[in-house]
Design a protein around this motif. Sequence first.
Motif, PDB file in Angstrom:
ATOM      1  N   VAL A   1       0.823  -1.206   0.000  1.00 21.05           N
ATOM      2  CA  VAL A   1       0.000   0.000   0.000  1.00 21.05           C
ATOM      3  C   VAL A   1       0.859   1.259   0.000  1.00 21.05           C
ATOM      4  CG1 VAL A   1      -1.944  -1.123   1.136  1.00 21.05           C
ATOM      5  CG2 VAL A   1      -0.185  -0.021   2.527  1.00 21.05           C
ATOM      6  N   TYR A   2       2.129   1.138   0.405  1.00 18.85           N
ATOM      7  CA  TYR A   2       3.043   2.271   0.396  1.00 18.85           C
ATOM      8  C   TYR A   2       3.979   2.241  -0.814  1.00 18.85           C
ATOM      9  CZ  TYR A   2       1.476   2.341   5.231  1.00 18.85           C
ATOM     10  OH  TYR A   2       0.702   2.351   6.368  1.00 18.85           O
ATOM     11  N   GLY A   3       3.806   1.223  -1.694  1.00 20.57           N
ATOM     12  CA  GLY A   3       4.615   1.137  -2.895  1.00 20.57           C
ATOM     13  C   GLY A   3       5.814   0.226  -2.800  1.00 20.57           C
ATOM     14  N   SER A   4       5.941  -0.526  -1.704  1.00 17.45           N
ATOM     15  CA  SER A   4       7.082  -1.423  -1.543  1.00 17.45           C
ATOM     16  C   SER A   4       7.004  -2.577  -2.534  1.00 17.45           C
ATOM     17  CB  SER A   4       7.127  -1.976  -0.110  1.00 17.45           C
ATOM     18  OG  SER A   4       8.097  -2.996   0.004  1.00 17.45           O
ATOM     19  N   LEU A   5       8.109  -2.837  -3.272  1.00 23.64           N
ATOM     20  CA  LEU A   5       8.143  -3.920  -4.236  1.00 23.64           C
ATOM     21  C   LEU A   5       8.649  -5.214  -3.606  1.00 23.64           C
ATOM     22  CD1 LEU A   5       7.578  -4.487  -7.230  1.00 23.64           C
ATOM     23  CD2 LEU A   5       9.983  -3.980  -7.695  1.00 23.64           C
ATOM     24  N   MET A   6       9.533  -5.096  -2.594  1.00 24.69           N
ATOM     25  CA  MET A   6      10.048  -6.285  -1.919  1.00 24.69           C
ATOM     26  C   MET A   6      10.647  -5.865  -0.582  1.00 24.69           C
ATOM     27  SD  MET A   6      12.805  -9.128  -3.239  1.00 24.69           S
ATOM     28  CE  MET A   6      11.736  -9.699  -4.555  1.00 24.69           C
ATOM     29  N   SER A   7      10.495  -6.708   0.437  1.00 29.96           N
ATOM     30  CA  SER A   7      11.039  -6.406   1.762  1.00 29.96           C
ATOM     31  C   SER A   7      11.242  -7.697   2.528  1.00 29.96           C
ATOM     32  CB  SER A   7      10.105  -5.478   2.542  1.00 29.96           C
ATOM     33  OG  SER A   7       8.894  -6.149   2.867  1.00 29.96           O
ATOM     34  N   THR A   8      11.935  -7.603   3.660  1.00 30.06           N
ATOM     35  CA  THR A   8      12.113  -8.746   4.568  1.00 30.06           C
ATOM     36  C   THR A   8      11.535  -8.354   5.924  1.00 30.06           C
ATOM     37  OG1 THR A   8      14.328  -7.959   5.123  1.00 30.06           O
ATOM     38  CG2 THR A   8      14.164  -9.613   3.409  1.00 30.06           C
TER      39      THR A   8
ATOM     40  N   MET B   1       3.255  -8.737   2.142  1.00 30.45           N
ATOM     41  CA  MET B   1       2.640  -8.491   0.836  1.00 30.45           C
ATOM     42  C   MET B   1       3.302  -7.256   0.223  1.00 30.45           C
ATOM     43  SD  MET B   1      -1.323  -8.882   2.042  1.00 30.45           S
ATOM     44  CE  MET B   1      -1.950  -8.143   0.541  1.00 30.45           C
ATOM     45  N   HIS B   2       3.292  -7.187  -1.108  1.00 33.46           N
ATOM     46  CA  HIS B   2       3.959  -6.068  -1.762  1.00 33.46           C
ATOM     47  C   HIS B   2       3.130  -5.511  -2.914  1.00 33.46           C
ATOM     48  CE1 HIS B   2       7.164  -8.342   0.333  1.00 33.46           C
ATOM     49  NE2 HIS B   2       7.579  -7.122   0.634  1.00 33.46           N
ATOM     50  N   LYS B   3       3.694  -4.552  -3.599  1.00 28.38           N
ATOM     51  CA  LYS B   3       3.000  -3.858  -4.683  1.00 28.38           C
ATOM     52  C   LYS B   3       2.699  -4.810  -5.836  1.00 28.38           C
ATOM     53  CE  LYS B   3       3.724  -0.051  -7.957  1.00 28.38           C
ATOM     54  NZ  LYS B   3       4.700   0.961  -8.435  1.00 28.38           N
ATOM     55  N   ILE B   4       1.498  -4.676  -6.415  1.00 28.39           N
ATOM     56  CA  ILE B   4       1.144  -5.448  -7.604  1.00 28.39           C
ATOM     57  C   ILE B   4       1.740  -4.738  -8.819  1.00 28.39           C
ATOM     58  CG2 ILE B   4      -0.745  -6.316  -9.023  1.00 28.39           C
ATOM     59  CD1 ILE B   4      -2.485  -6.373  -6.511  1.00 28.39           C
ATOM     60  N   GLN B   5       2.640  -5.412  -9.493  1.00 24.72           N
ATOM     61  CA  GLN B   5       3.382  -4.807 -10.601  1.00 24.72           C
ATOM     62  C   GLN B   5       3.176  -5.645 -11.860  1.00 24.72           C
ATOM     63  OE1 GLN B   5       5.625  -2.046 -10.056  1.00 24.72           O
ATOM     64  NE2 GLN B   5       5.798  -1.864 -12.266  1.00 24.72           N
ATOM     65  N   GLU B   6       2.778  -5.000 -12.960  1.00 24.17           N
ATOM     66  CA  GLU B   6       2.626  -5.735 -14.213  1.00 24.17           C
ATOM     67  C   GLU B   6       4.009  -6.076 -14.761  1.00 24.17           C
ATOM     68  OE1 GLU B   6       0.167  -3.521 -16.880  1.00 24.17           O
ATOM     69  OE2 GLU B   6      -1.677  -4.371 -16.042  1.00 24.17           O
ATOM     70  N   ARG B   7       4.198  -7.398 -15.097  1.00 20.88           N
ATOM     71  CA  ARG B   7       5.483  -7.847 -15.618  1.00 20.88           C
ATOM     72  C   ARG B   7       5.233  -8.869 -16.740  1.00 20.88           C
ATOM     73  NH1 ARG B   7       6.809  -8.316 -10.100  1.00 20.88           N
ATOM     74  NH2 ARG B   7       6.880 -10.594 -10.172  1.00 20.88           N
ATOM     75  N   PRO B   8       6.156  -8.967 -17.687  1.00 14.31           N
ATOM     76  CA  PRO B   8       6.012  -9.998 -18.729  1.00 14.31           C
ATOM     77  C   PRO B   8       6.286 -11.377 -18.146  1.00 14.31           C
ATOM     78  CG  PRO B   8       8.077  -8.799 -19.000  1.00 14.31           C
ATOM     79  CD  PRO B   8       7.326  -8.104 -17.907  1.00 14.31           C
ATOM     80  N   MET B   9       5.342 -12.296 -18.344  1.00 17.83           N
ATOM     81  CA  MET B   9       5.474 -13.648 -17.831  1.00 17.83           C
ATOM     82  C   MET B   9       5.207 -14.637 -18.959  1.00 17.83           C
ATOM     83  SD  MET B   9       6.154 -13.034 -14.645  1.00 17.83           S
ATOM     84  CE  MET B   9       6.015 -14.674 -13.935  1.00 17.83           C
ATOM     85  N   VAL B  10       5.838 -15.813 -18.882  1.00 18.57           N
ATOM     86  CA  VAL B  10       5.600 -16.867 -19.870  1.00 18.57           C
ATOM     87  C   VAL B  10       4.416 -17.706 -19.399  1.00 18.57           C
ATOM     88  CG1 VAL B  10       6.553 -18.871 -21.046  1.00 18.57           C
ATOM     89  CG2 VAL B  10       8.026 -16.909 -20.521  1.00 18.57           C
ATOM     90  N   VAL B  11       3.318 -17.657 -20.163  1.00 19.34           N
ATOM     91  CA  VAL B  11       2.100 -18.407 -19.832  1.00 19.34           C
ATOM     92  C   VAL B  11       1.742 -19.277 -21.028  1.00 19.34           C
ATOM     93  CG1 VAL B  11      -0.313 -18.261 -19.120  1.00 19.34           C
ATOM     94  CG2 VAL B  11       1.312 -16.506 -18.376  1.00 19.34           C
ATOM     95  N   GLY B  12       1.798 -20.599 -20.852  1.00 19.96           N
ATOM     96  CA  GLY B  12       1.476 -21.521 -21.940  1.00 19.96           C
ATOM     97  C   GLY B  12       2.368 -21.348 -23.148  1.00 19.96           C
TER      98      GLY B  12
END
Length: 516
Positions: A439-446, A459-470
Amino acid sequence: MATEIRVPTLGESVTEATIGRWFKKVGDAIAADEPIVELETDKVTVEVPAPAAGTLSEIAAKEGETVEVGALLGAIGEGKAAAGKADGKNEDKEEKREMREKAETSGSAGGKLVEVTVPSAGESVTEAQVGEIYKKVGDAVKADEPILELETDKAAQEVMAPVAGVLREIAVKSGEEVKIGALLARIEEGAAAGGTPAEPSAGRSDTGKAEEAREADSTRPPSPAAAKLMKEHGLKTSDVEGTGKQGQVLKGDVLETIERGRAAPGEPAEAPKAARSPSAGEDEAREERVKMTRLRQTIARRLKDAQNTAAMLTTFNEVDMTAVMELRKKYKDLFEKKHEVKLGFMGFFTKAVCHALKELPAVNAEIDGTDIIYKNYCHIGVAVGTDRGLVVPVVRDADRMTIAEIEKEIGRLGKAARDGKLSMAEMQGGTFTISNGGVYGSLMSTPILNAPQSGILGMHKIQERPMVVGGEIKIRPMMYLALSYDHRIVDGKEAVTFLVRVKEVLEDPERLVLDL
């Protein structure tokens, strides 16, 4: 025989506290159940009442000292001094009561004088600071109209007029510390403005009053600390851009204005300085040293203790949020209409965590000495950011709740946290914690463990990324998940499996319905 005063049980997982302040000193008279010392934990501040009446004969722990549950704080002895002082207090109370009655009956013909006192500000809050005073003596007030603002360590609240009439007395000043129940003002009920001339403010013209009134109407008045700093530097409210609620000017806003070098009205602007090497003395002059509150010191110590005690390790995974987002988009309007609460992500994550905890009970357990305590229930702590810092209210028995019930409870606890109204019971007993830095924009943390728990999910920011699907590259809304765990009790295989189960449930929410 002396009666011992000891540190009471402060709730599950709380083993120590810091002495905040003593309300009494050795030799003072004490009534039974009267607050005598304040204790601060990393969760709340509590007052310790006197177990018996008498005289405080010993103080065994000083202010600022850290004590464990059951430790000796002091002792109460019997003696005539206690009775004598108590009698004196009763006489003072009686005298004050008579003075109030005289004041009420001596009001003008408009009506009786009604006292306005400091209201209760919630559990563990015993005093407040007077903020902005909106009215002056002689002003007409309406019932439920704000008279002044009080600030506590948890929140700010406005004090409303209990009746309509004319403000005849203001007993406090801005910035003054007041206790619960203290007199703030007196209102002559039913009187009309102008019956008694208002007391003029020294050195303030009518034009200045009108200007201040216009400023007060447009935005909230500056906070007391900001107002004091503005006065010292000759600044007006119009000179500072407020970033607080409703445009309120905060201390940080004033400091930023001063940093930018904005000159006060009537003063010449400072000429540019020649380039020169920085001076330690000049840097120090621009610094502000603020002592950490005891509560913040306790939080810092407990977090460091968690690092020093637990064999803390973090494992990561990522989850494709497409299924949850589509499900939420499809049913959010119907969900809100039926359950009167918005459908967010926390409900899905909480249910997914409960699903994984049942399969991997070690993540839901804790170490107590040489024993492992397995919790056959899921009390999920949800980290909430507030003005005072991060607090973790607990959703109890989340595994028995529906997503709608979880969303309602999280909403209620979040509001109580931001308003400073969380009780100690609502922050105790958590078995696992979820922290949403996204909710504060964090992409990754420990995330750091919330001791004595053995696991915390970040939990972290939902970021659109290219992924291999099928076999094809597609753009997907992805979220990194982080599980910090105590390796003394949770093996790496269990930690990785836990995250995989959470990932599987979120990417295929039907598993929640079928319990798969």
